[in-house]
Enzyme design. Structure first.
Site, PDB file in Angstrom:
ATOM      1  CE1 TYR A 540      -4.472   1.197   0.450  1.00 21.61           C
ATOM      2  CE2 TYR A 540      -3.114   3.132   0.881  1.00 21.61           C
ATOM      3  CZ  TYR A 540      -4.338   2.568   0.553  1.00 21.61           C
ATOM      4  OH  TYR A 540      -5.423   3.372   0.320  1.00 21.61           O
ATOM      5  CE1 TYR A 655     -10.622  -1.581   1.732  1.00 21.73           C
ATOM      6  CE2 TYR A 655     -12.203   0.217   1.893  1.00 21.73           C
ATOM      7  CZ  TYR A 655     -11.324  -0.535   1.149  1.00 21.73           C
ATOM      8  OH  TYR A 655     -11.119  -0.240  -0.178  1.00 21.73           O
TER       9      TYR A 655
END
Length: 688
Positions: A540, A655
């Site tokens: 990420y 998430y």
């Protein structure tokens, strides 16, 4: 020597005269009824273990030869077969199978992968020299797999409470079974490499699965298998055994005996086309499959005509009965250093024609043309399609941009919209790493090892292994063995080379990615390549924020990564590995994974990870990785596959809960507005 995993077939020698087909039914040996079967079966209930032959990977290299030629010389009038259809590779004068019944094959011949059956191994006498345990294990001896197998350290009752059953949720049961097998296999391989043992961790893991009754769909059936979906991929034949897709681990033809079929004829239930024979696989809706036998790969074995028995006889019966047959195709694993295979379940087919032909070797073989049942989801055709795109990206239909990364990635990232008129995502700068908003703590120097070439498992002098608890975190194929709170890769100060197995995530993306437009969740990410469970996917990338100074705009932005405790699936991803440990203190629990303050914003600058959508049943997990600094509060966030992911499958991760952390009342500065979840999974929480 006694072999406990599966009974092998003892076959009687016969003459060279053609056999009447009827007596062949009585030649199928019957085995004791195993647990979960209503009647006895003719195939071993689980799998074979090769005593002397090593297999470095899931299979041998693929073979794709030209269509077999008609045997020279005049054919008898009775051998003329039905006329083939237009464009068919079938010879014009193919011999019908019913025209000849060759003698039985030698008893050492088995299927598309030959080996010496354990039933033919001479039992050692008392005067025979005793083999050492190490040599037995390296030879792949089934007895060694059983007697030297690491035991599961405690009862499974607590850990497997709530284990899904096929009756409750067939798909969840298949995924849980596959996850357990792969966790056991990865950890077994990690421990074996550390001790210098062989690499047949797949067999050892399957033994544990069998001993603890973790196989599912044990009863052979015709047609689809509950919970196994078209397009599912497998990197080991044993994986297909434990979920009931294909029972024999070596033979390419699986079939119901006459007794199980409830009739006086055996019937084929599944086949694997693995490249061992001259199959014709040019089309995605048809397959010309060559029968088994006569194709020995051993130098001391002579090739011979195939015989109408066992799998060949079952296929011939299925040709007349027109029953459904599950078909598994294969492709080369693009990331395996051992030229391994990936097996793709392509749905159900029916045999529409069969005949006798002459192989390149000059011997007679059986041929069966199967046609895929219409109306099924795409399977192997997806592989053909992505192979074409990888060869020439310009052939990708509806591609808006051929490389979204503008050369920043090793492999271009394609941008595709097949849904609406959206021209592309909002503007951002493509970067491949992270940028910190403040200087990181430099309290101690980078760790480094003194390994002169590469880090090796079991090396007590490797400081990188010691920093990872004594184990190298990856196997030789770069697959993550376990999900850990912090993973330490080799740093720039290490003496090992750039090819060291402990430098996986820092090498960057190795997949052919596609950013695509979803129907209801904006842009998403998928790969043109198959992804093995435990394989590295991407980092990420973006701007690392200080959580205490974050603005609400950053917290609410959709292109933001925030570390949360792993969900249940991520925690249980280690379950098989944890059951092999001697102590319970290292169990994978959410408490071990402390929440980190790292927050990464990819709104203005990021990479493909910014397009990974949320799912309550994800196929990716994030792993904290350190290699270029020593502040453990701000590690790199790397994504790894939780399960085998077929090409063109959307990549997702959980998430977490964006609301207030548990136990905090009132408005929390860390709380975000909950969003409705559109993941569509059976375990959807409704919001995130």
């Amino acid at each position: 020597m006694e072999f406990t995993m599966g009974s092998l077939i003892d076959e009687a020698e016969t003459g060279e005269q053609p056999l009447d087909p009827k007596p062949l039914h009585s030649l199928a040996p019957m085995f004791p009824t195993p647990p979960g079967y209503d009647v006895a079966i003719s195939d071993p209930p689980f799998f074979y273990i090769t005593p002397i032959q090593q297999h470095p990977g899931p299979g041998a290299a693929s073979f794709a030869g030209p269509p077999p030629q008609q045997h020279p010389g005049p054919a008898p009038a009775s051998s003329a077969g039905p006329s083939p259809g237009p464009g068919s590779a079938v010879p014009l004068k193919a011999t019908p199978i019913s025209a000849a019944f060759p003698a039985r094959r030698p008893k050492e011949e088995l299927s598309d992968e030959d080996y010496t059956p354990a039933s033919e191994k001479r039992k050692p006498s008392s005067s025979s020299p005793k083999r050492t345990a190490k040599k037995v294990r390296q030879a792949g001896d089934s007895t060694a797999v059983n007697t030297k197998q690491r035991p599961i350290r405690r009862s499974l009752s607590k850990e497997l409470a709530g284990w899904p059953s096929t009756s409750d949720n067939p798909r969840e049961a298949v995924e849980a079974t596959m996850a357990m097998f792969d966790s056991l296999r990865r950890r077994t391989l990690q421990l074996d490499e550390k001790e210098g043992l062989g690499r047949r961790a797949d067999l050892k893991a399957s033994v544990l699965m069998n001993q603890n009754n973790l196989k599912i769909n044990s009863l052979k059936t015709i047609g689809p298998v509950p919970g196994v979906e078209i397009g599912d991929i497998f990197f080991y034949r044993i994986e297909m055994c434990i979920v009931g897709l294909h029972a024999p681990s070596m033979a390419g033809i699986d079939y119901l005996s006459a007794k199980l079929a409830g009739r006086d004829e055996s019937l084929a239930v599944s086949i694997i086309s693995s490249g061992g024979y001259e199959n014709v696989e040019d089309e995605t809706d048809t397959l010309v499959y060559t029968g088994q036998g006569g194709n020995s790969r051993r130098k001391d074995k002579e090739k011979h005509d195939q015989k109408l028995e066992k799998g060949n006889l079952a296929l011939s019966n299925s040709a007349s009965k027109k029953n459904q047959i599950r078909v598994v195709r294969s492709a080369r694993d693009p990331f395996s250093i051992t030229a391994g295979k990936v097996y793709i379940y392509d749905g159900v087919y029916r045999i529409e024609d069969s005949w006798m032909d002459t192989a390149k070797s000059g011997f007679s073989v059986f041929k069966y043309r199967l046609r895929r049942e219409p109306g099924q989801p795409d399977g192997f055709s997806v592989w053909k399609m992505t192979d074409k795109w990888k060869a020439n990206r310009a052939t990708r239909e509806n591609a808006m941009v051929l490389d979204l990364s503008s050369g920043a990635e090793i492999l271009p990232v394609c941008l595709v919209n097949e849904v609406d008129g959206e021209r592309g995502p909002s503007h951002f700068k493509y970067v491949t790493g992270v940028k910190h908003s403040r200087p990181l703590s430099r309290n101690r120097p980078l760790h480094h090892c003194e390994c002169t070439s590469v880090c090796m498992p079991g090396d007590p002098n490797c400081s990188c292994a010691r920093q990872n608890g004594g184990d190298l975190p990856y196997n030789l194929d770069g697959v993550l063995a376990r999900h850990v709170p912090m993973l330490y890769e080799c740093s720039r100060d290490c003496h090992c080379t750039k090819d060291c197995r402990n430098r996986v995530a820092q090498r960057g993306v190795q997949l052919n990615f596609e950013v695509f437009r979803t129907r209801d969740r904006g842009w998403g990410l998928r790969s043109w390549d198959p992804i093995r469970a435990g394989a590295f996917v991407c980092e990420y990338a973006g701007q690392v924020m200080d959580e205490t100074n974050m603005s609400m705009d950053v917290q609410e932005d959709e292109y933001t990564f925030r570390t949360t405790c792993p969900n249940d699936k991520a925690v249980r991803w280690n379950l098989g590995a944890e059951l092999l440990e001697e102590k319970g203190a290292d169990d994978a629990t959410a408490e071990r994974f402390k929440r980190l303050p790292v927050v990464i914003s990819a709104k203005d600058a990021g990479n493909v990870a910014r397009f990974i959508n949320h799912s309550c049943s994800p196929n990716l997990l994030w792993q904290a990785v350190q290699y270029d600094h020593t502040d453990n509060s701000y590690p790199h966030i790397m994504f790894f596959a939780m399960k085998h992911i077929p090409p063109m499958t959307e990549l997702t991760y959980d998430y977490g809960i964006r609301g207030a952390p548990p136990g905090i009342k009132g408005k929390s500065p860390l709380a975000c507005k909950l969003r409705p979840c559109l993941c569509g999974s059976a375990n959807c929480r409704g919001s995130f």
